[in-house]
Scaffold this motif. Structure first.
Motif, mmCIF file in Angstrom:
data_model
loop_
_atom_site.group_PDB
_atom_site.id
_atom_site.type_symbol
_atom_site.label_atom_id
_atom_site.label_comp_id
_atom_site.label_asym_id
_atom_site.label_seq_id
_atom_site.Cartn_x
_atom_site.Cartn_y
_atom_site.Cartn_z
ATOM 1 N N THR A 124 0.830 -1.210 0.000
ATOM 2 C CA THR A 124 0.000 0.000 0.000
ATOM 3 C C THR A 124 0.861 1.254 0.000
ATOM 4 O OG1 THR A 124 -1.729 -1.187 1.220
ATOM 5 C CG2 THR A 124 -1.820 1.207 1.253
ATOM 6 N N LEU A 125 2.002 1.199 0.644
ATOM 7 C CA LEU A 125 2.892 2.366 0.656
ATOM 8 C C LEU A 125 3.672 2.517 -0.649
ATOM 9 C CD1 LEU A 125 4.357 2.141 4.286
ATOM 10 C CD2 LEU A 125 2.739 3.830 3.412
ATOM 11 N N ALA A 126 4.081 1.398 -1.244
ATOM 12 C CA ALA A 126 4.989 1.469 -2.388
ATOM 13 C C ALA A 126 4.284 1.463 -3.739
ATOM 14 C CB ALA A 126 5.977 0.297 -2.322
ATOM 15 N N LEU A 127 3.215 0.695 -3.882
ATOM 16 C CA LEU A 127 2.632 0.488 -5.193
ATOM 17 C C LEU A 127 1.836 1.674 -5.724
ATOM 18 C CD1 LEU A 127 2.434 -1.551 -7.466
ATOM 19 C CD2 LEU A 127 0.377 -2.491 -6.376
ATOM 20 N N PRO A 128 0.982 2.355 -4.940
ATOM 21 C CA PRO A 128 0.200 3.457 -5.521
ATOM 22 C C PRO A 128 1.043 4.546 -6.193
ATOM 23 C CG PRO A 128 -0.741 2.803 -3.443
ATOM 24 C CD PRO A 128 0.545 2.061 -3.570
ATOM 25 N N PRO A 129 2.160 5.042 -5.592
ATOM 26 C CA PRO A 129 2.951 6.052 -6.324
ATOM 27 C C PRO A 129 3.487 5.535 -7.657
ATOM 28 C CG PRO A 129 3.562 5.991 -4.012
ATOM 29 C CD PRO A 129 2.688 4.812 -4.243
ATOM 30 N N PHE A 130 3.941 4.287 -7.656
ATOM 31 C CA PHE A 130 4.459 3.708 -8.898
ATOM 32 C C PHE A 130 3.341 3.582 -9.934
ATOM 33 C CE2 PHE A 130 5.465 0.027 -11.570
ATOM 34 C CZ PHE A 130 6.709 0.402 -12.063
ATOM 35 N N ALA A 131 2.146 3.106 -9.509
ATOM 36 C CA ALA A 131 1.030 2.937 -10.441
ATOM 37 C C ALA A 131 0.582 4.278 -11.009
ATOM 38 C CB ALA A 131 -0.136 2.241 -9.732
ATOM 39 N N VAL A 132 0.551 5.310 -10.179
ATOM 40 C CA VAL A 132 0.144 6.634 -10.663
ATOM 41 C C VAL A 132 1.174 7.173 -11.673
ATOM 42 C CG1 VAL A 132 -0.225 9.032 -9.989
ATOM 43 C CG2 VAL A 132 -1.220 7.174 -8.637
ATOM 44 N N ALA A 133 2.456 6.935 -11.380
ATOM 45 C CA ALA A 133 3.482 7.387 -12.300
ATOM 46 C C ALA A 133 3.392 6.663 -13.640
ATOM 47 C CB ALA A 133 4.867 7.179 -11.673
ATOM 48 N N VAL A 134 3.141 5.347 -13.625
ATOM 49 C CA VAL A 134 2.992 4.591 -14.874
ATOM 50 C C VAL A 134 1.782 5.095 -15.649
ATOM 51 C CG1 VAL A 134 2.436 2.320 -15.821
ATOM 52 C CG2 VAL A 134 4.174 2.530 -14.038
ATOM 53 N N ALA A 135 0.654 5.341 -14.938
ATOM 54 C CA ALA A 135 -0.539 5.812 -15.632
ATOM 55 C C ALA A 135 -0.328 7.194 -16.236
ATOM 56 C CB ALA A 135 -1.726 5.863 -14.656
ATOM 57 N N GLY A 136 0.594 7.989 -15.675
ATOM 58 C CA GLY A 136 0.821 9.341 -16.195
ATOM 59 C C GLY A 136 1.880 9.429 -17.267
ATOM 60 N N LEU A 137 2.506 8.305 -17.675
ATOM 61 C CA LEU A 137 3.559 8.338 -18.689
ATOM 62 C C LEU A 137 3.117 8.991 -19.998
ATOM 63 C CD1 LEU A 137 5.364 4.881 -18.287
ATOM 64 C CD2 LEU A 137 6.298 7.153 -17.847
ATOM 65 N N PRO A 138 1.944 8.683 -20.532
ATOM 66 C CA PRO A 138 1.588 9.305 -21.814
ATOM 67 C C PRO A 138 1.348 10.805 -21.709
ATOM 68 C CG PRO A 138 0.249 7.345 -21.386
ATOM 69 C CD PRO A 138 0.932 7.703 -20.117
ATOM 70 N N PHE A 139 1.109 11.289 -20.528
ATOM 71 C CA PHE A 139 0.700 12.685 -20.367
ATOM 72 C C PHE A 139 1.825 13.582 -19.854
ATOM 73 C CE2 PHE A 139 -2.760 9.715 -19.299
ATOM 74 C CZ PHE A 139 -3.602 9.946 -20.393
ATOM 75 N N PHE A 140 2.844 12.986 -19.225
ATOM 76 C CA PHE A 140 3.940 13.786 -18.669
ATOM 77 C C PHE A 140 5.255 13.187 -19.161
ATOM 78 C CE2 PHE A 140 0.431 13.911 -15.673
ATOM 79 C CZ PHE A 140 0.205 15.288 -15.545
ATOM 80 N N ALA A 141 5.873 13.879 -20.108
ATOM 81 C CA ALA A 141 7.111 13.365 -20.696
ATOM 82 C C ALA A 141 8.240 13.310 -19.683
ATOM 83 C CB ALA A 141 7.524 14.252 -21.883
ATOM 84 N N GLY A 142 8.190 14.192 -18.686
ATOM 85 C CA GLY A 142 9.258 14.188 -17.697
ATOM 86 C C GLY A 142 9.325 12.925 -16.869
ATOM 87 N N LEU A 143 8.174 12.192 -16.755
ATOM 88 C CA LEU A 143 8.166 10.959 -15.960
ATOM 89 C C LEU A 143 8.956 9.841 -16.625
ATOM 90 C CD1 LEU A 143 4.412 10.836 -14.838
ATOM 91 C CD2 LEU A 143 6.402 11.348 -13.400
ATOM 92 N N ARG A 144 9.151 9.916 -17.941
ATOM 93 C CA ARG A 144 9.768 8.803 -18.654
ATOM 94 C C ARG A 144 11.254 8.677 -18.361
ATOM 95 N NH1 ARG A 144 6.907 10.773 -24.286
ATOM 96 N NH2 ARG A 144 4.788 10.905 -23.366
#
Length: 445
Positions: A124-144
């Protein structure tokens, strides 16, 4: 909607919270495990090594299991399981774990709770930030280019970027599914690991039996004292009403008897109600306070029916008859008079009473003519003879009641003394019922 409710409904959220609490409880043991792993690994970093963290996690569980053997862990775990796991209270045990079996079960539950809680809370502590970052890859180029998502170049392919939001949502759903499954596992294991052991059930049954015995004793006191008084007062008031104009002297005597009966009964009622306020606690002898055979004269004088009283020996002498036996004998006579008032025939001397102090027992014999017609059945009636039998059995005696040659006869044989035991009851009476030793009875009151 049902699948979503199973993953995110109120019960699922409470169970998820319960797992996170388990993870929080695991942290002290996990930190000790990391210290041990760090010492064994010559100071190598633990938190950056997944194998080292798994070893620390494995070391933490035995330490948690040892803690689960403490008696007070069970009530705390039961309270959490009732509030958060949705386990029915009737399936869980009450109180600390006293026996070895109960402590082993509690330790197993505590270890299971902390193990699943550690896994779920860590995810619960580790997975949600990672999942949100993966979901935002198409929308935020800086995350890649971040270290969080530093992976194969395939993640930068257009088709992978298009699927990234779905992958992120799938991770969150997988986390919710794992939490729901883990919570359901805990809920199903709770009745087994936190439920009452055979020793707990036996102790609960003994407490219920003790409470029931006190309630029955209180019920007998109220039935015999108040029931007799109401029967006597009703009979005397009815007789006085019928001769009110032609026999004032009889009316005066009837009113005097009513006054004495009610005054005596109010005192007895106050005694019983006092016991109710004290949760029905008995006195030092294990019995309740009340009149004995030394007060029999007042009862017979104002009972509402003529009584031919015979006695052998001195029943009212405490040296001859133990006070406990004397009190129970008084109640037996009182109930016998109530039966005579309700069901007996009318005549110049309808009731014969014999109380004899024998060598080893007290004998009570009551006879009254049978009525010309059956008495009207009363709702809730039929407890008088049963109460008499119970009183005799608890003292180690016996009773017999029935019709003989046109009269109703009640016989009670009671021991003169009742040796005290650790429970305050007559010896040898544990586990026996009134119906088993009361002799032959015919239901009457």
């Amino acid at each position: 909607m049902k699948p979503l409710a199973a993953l995110f409904g109120r019960r699922a959220r409470l169970r998820w919270l319960h797992l996170i609490i388990g993870g929080a409880l695991l942290m002290p043991y996990f930190l000790v495990g990391t210290v041990l792993v760090g010492v064994a690994g010559d100071g190598e970093p633990v938190f950056s090594s997944l194998p080292a963290q798994l070893v620390a996690f494995a070391l933490a569980l035995p330490m948690a299991a040892v803690t689960g053997f403490f008696a007070l862990v069970r009530p705390l775990s039961v309270a959490a399981a009732r509030a958060l796991c949705g386990v029915p209270p009737a399936l869980l045990a009450d109180g600390p774990a006293r026996t070895r079996q109960a402590r082993v079960r509690t330790a197993g539950w505590y270890t299971l709770h902390l193990a699943l809680g550690g896994v779920v809370s860590g995810a619960t502590l580790a997975l949600p930030p990672f999942a949100v970052a993966v979901a935002g890859l198409p929308f935020f180029a800086g995350l890649r280019g971040t270290r969080l998502l530093d992976g194969p170049r395939v993640l930068r392919e257009p088709w992978a970027l298009a699927l990234a939001p779905f992958a992120g949502v799938a991770m969150l759903l997988a986390l919710a599914l794992v939490a729901a499954v883990a919570g359901k596992v805990l809920a199903r294991r709770a009745p087994v690991l936190l439920g009452p052991t055979p020793e707990d059930r036996l102790a609960a049954a003994e407490r219920r039996a003790a409470d029931l015995a006190v309630r029955n004793r209180l019920a007998r006191e109220l039935h015999d004292s108040v029931g007799h008084a109401l029967s006597a007062v009703t009979l005397q008031a009815g007789a006085a009403r019928r001769v009110l104009d032609r026999d004032p002297e009889f009316v005066r005597e009837a009113l005097t008897a009513i006054e004495e009966t009610t005054r005596r009964t109010v005192g007895e009622l106050d005694s019983v109600l006092g016991l109710l306020r004290q949760d029905g606690e008995p006195d030092d002898e294990g019995t309740m306070h009340g009149p004995g055979l030394d007060a029999l004269g007042g009862l017979l004088a104002h009972c509402g029916v003529p009584v031919a009283y015979e006695r052998e020996g001195d029943p009212g002498d405490p040296d001859s008859v133990a006070p406990t036996v004397s009190r129970e004998a008084y109640r037996i006579v009182q109930e016998g008079l109530s039966n005579a008032l309700r069901h007996g025939g009318r005549g110049p001397s309808p009731v014969r009473l014999l109380i004899a102090v024998r060598k080893r027992e007290l004998e009570i014999v009551m006879e009254n003519p049978l009525g010309g017609r059956p008495a009207v059945a009363r709702p809730g009636g039929g407890r008088g003879l049963r109460g008499i039998a119970e009183r005799a059995v608890l003292l180690g005696g016996r009773t017999e009641a029935g019709s003989h040659d046109g009269v109703w006869r009640l016989t009670a044989l009671l021991p003169l003394t009742v040796p005290r035991t650790g429970t305050g009851a007559a010896p040898g009476t544990a586990g026996r019922t009134a119906s088993g030793t009361a002799g032959r009875t015919e239901e009457r009151s």
